[in-house]
Design a protein around this motif. Structure first.
Motif, short mmCIF file in Angstrom:
data_model
loop_
_atom_site.label_atom_id
_atom_site.label_comp_id
_atom_site.label_asym_id
_atom_site.label_seq_id
_atom_site.Cartn_x
_atom_site.Cartn_y
_atom_site.Cartn_z
N GLU A 170 105.12 3.13 39.00
CA GLU A 170 105.05 2.59 37.58
C GLU A 170 106.31 1.53 37.64
N LYS A 174 105.86 -2.59 36.92
CA LYS A 174 106.72 -3.45 36.03
C LYS A 174 107.37 -4.32 36.27
N GLY A 180 101.92 -4.68 31.94
CA GLY A 180 102.14 -3.97 30.87
C GLY A 180 101.90 -2.66 30.84
N GLN A 181 102.28 -1.71 29.92
CA GLN A 181 102.20 -0.27 30.10
C GLN A 181 100.81 0.37 29.85
N ALA A 182 100.04 -0.63 29.27
CA ALA A 182 98.62 -0.12 28.93
C ALA A 182 97.74 -0.23 30.17
N ASN A 185 98.96 2.28 32.75
CA ASN A 185 98.24 3.58 32.47
C ASN A 185 96.89 3.70 32.99
N LYS A 215 102.90 6.97 29.44
CA LYS A 215 103.78 6.75 28.35
C LYS A 215 102.88 6.29 27.32
N ARG A 216 103.10 6.39 25.99
CA ARG A 216 102.29 5.96 25.12
C ARG A 216 102.56 4.47 24.88
N THR A 217 101.65 3.68 24.27
CA THR A 217 101.64 2.32 23.98
C THR A 217 101.30 2.19 22.84
N LYS A 218 102.04 0.89 22.00
CA LYS A 218 101.58 0.60 20.65
C LYS A 218 100.21 -0.19 20.82
N ASN A 219 99.32 0.37 20.18
CA ASN A 219 98.11 -0.25 20.09
C ASN A 219 97.86 -1.03 18.82
#
Length: 397
Positions: A170, A174, A180-182, A185, A215-219
């Motif tokens: 991970e 990065k 990006g995180q999404a 994932n 890890k959660r992502t802002k959608n």
């Protein structure tokens, strides 16, 4: 990686009829041992363990020492040959290489992933689309690059995978790849699939990534508001290509069709439903789920204009479609990034959820494989709608 070769006497207290005992060879690698008989026998009194030599008092001293030296040389050569291959190996593999036999190669991480890719490829056109296979292949290439970057080798032992491997992967995606995180994932999600299969097939005792949590992502869902949608509908474009793309985009705003289904839409997909109204009935390629979408008046008006035989709409590539949409966004002055997917989000948000259509029906109309996907994507839109209604009630009171 260091190898240790030691010659030892076996059963010194149990000599044969000639008062001699056997000499064994012990190979040690990474604290793992492998012992085997050398075929040489001497009197225990004539052995020098410190120098690893037979003393001159032994009748065949020179011949035996030459044989032991030859064995040691062959083991070192086998060790070097395995190192050159840049693949993982064990002490047992060194012994088998020394004997000239086939090594018991450990299952590699990339090897397991590659095998999964090959089996998945056979399902293209049956259970999956080629685009799905390409995404898994893309993940495979990134795992391969990571192993080369981190471990300086062509593969990594499957049975040595630990949770830290994913953490390092991970970090690499990065910092080295700028993803990006999404996206990360999704890539890890695809990588875990062949690992789980390796567990099922007995190559692994348990899933090494069992405790991993993405890890959660802002959608952030970007869509046109009712005012912006009206503004787009009323705008008169002078160029025919922009008029055409405007029509396609508005049609998707009122049907929620993804780009692929929009281009694949044929006359046979438009039927008269049980209620006497026209519906779109077709399979969604991504989820293989049946799309059943009632045609709203604005969508029907566009269909009347583009009522071609065969495919309903003239063909346009996704690249050109998105390019022209950027022009439309700039010309209309709507300060949002126009994409093919924005129309689908506008359908879900502005056309459906803002008009009190329940989330489970929105999920069905979008062709999502589960309502959880809809909740994760449009939960904030529902909250905003509730907030608007509460504020309206406050104003009334």
């Amino acid at each position: 990686m260091k190898i240790n070769i030691l010659f030892i006497l076996k059963n010194k207290s149990k000599t044969n009829s000639k008062q001699k005992c056997s000499i064994a060879c012990r190979i040690t690698l990474n604290k793992k041992r492998k012992e085997f008989a050398t075929g040489q026998f001497i009197n225990p009194k004539n052995w020098n363990p410190k120098q690893q030599l037979v003393k001159p008092s032994e009748p065949d001293e020179k011949l035996i020492n030459t044989q032991l030296s030859l064995i040691k040389t062959k083991i070192n050569r086998a060790f070097l040959m395995l190192q050159v291959k840049e693949e993982s190996f064990t002490v047992e593999d060194i012994y088998l290489q020394y004997k000239g036999e086939k090594t018991q190669k450990e299952q590699g991480t990339l090897e397991a992933f590659k095998r999964y890719l090959e089996s998945l490829k056979k399902l293209i056109g049956i259970d999956i689309q080629r685009a799905t296979w390409i995404k898994f292949d893309y993940s495979y290439k990134h795992v391969k690059d990571f192993i080369k970057h981190k471990y300086k080798r062509n593969d990594y032992p499957l049975n040595k995978l630990k949770l830290q491997f994913l953490a390092d992967f991970e970090y690499y995606l990065k910092t080295e790849k700028g993803l990006g995180q999404a996206t990360i994932n999704k890539m890890i999600q695809r990588f875990r699939k062949p690992v789980r299969i390796a567990v099922a097939e007995g190559y692994l005792d348990k899933d090494p990534f069992m405790l991993y949590k993405a890890k959660r992502t802002k959608n952030n869902i970007v869509f046109l508001s009712p005012e912006e949608l009206k503004k787009l509908e009323k705008h008169e474009f002078s160029q025919s290509r922009l008029k055409f793309v405007q029509a396609l985009f508005i049609f998707c705003c009122y049907t929620g069709l993804p780009y692929r289904e929009l281009m694949d839409l044929k006359q046979r997909h438009i039927i008269v439903g049980f209620d006497g109204n026209k519906w779109i009935k077709m399979d969604r390629k991504k989820t293989s789920k049946l799309l059943s979408i009632p045609l709203l008046p604005r969508a029907l008006k566009i269909l009347e204009h583009y009522n071609q035989d065969g495919y309903v709409f003239p063909r346009i590539t996704n690249q050109k479609y998105n390019s022209y949409l950027k022009e439309i966004g700039a010309i209309t002055g709507i300060d949002k990034k126009f994409t093919t997917h924005m129309a689908r989000r506008t359908f879900a948000s502005t056309v459906l959820l803002y008009n009190d259509v329940p989330l489970e029906i929105v999920s069905e109309l979008l062709g999502h494989s589960s309502i959880k996907i809809t909740q994760d994507s449009y939960g904030k839109v529902v909250e905003k709608r509730i907030s608007m209604e509460i504020n309206r009630l406050k104003d009334c009171n």
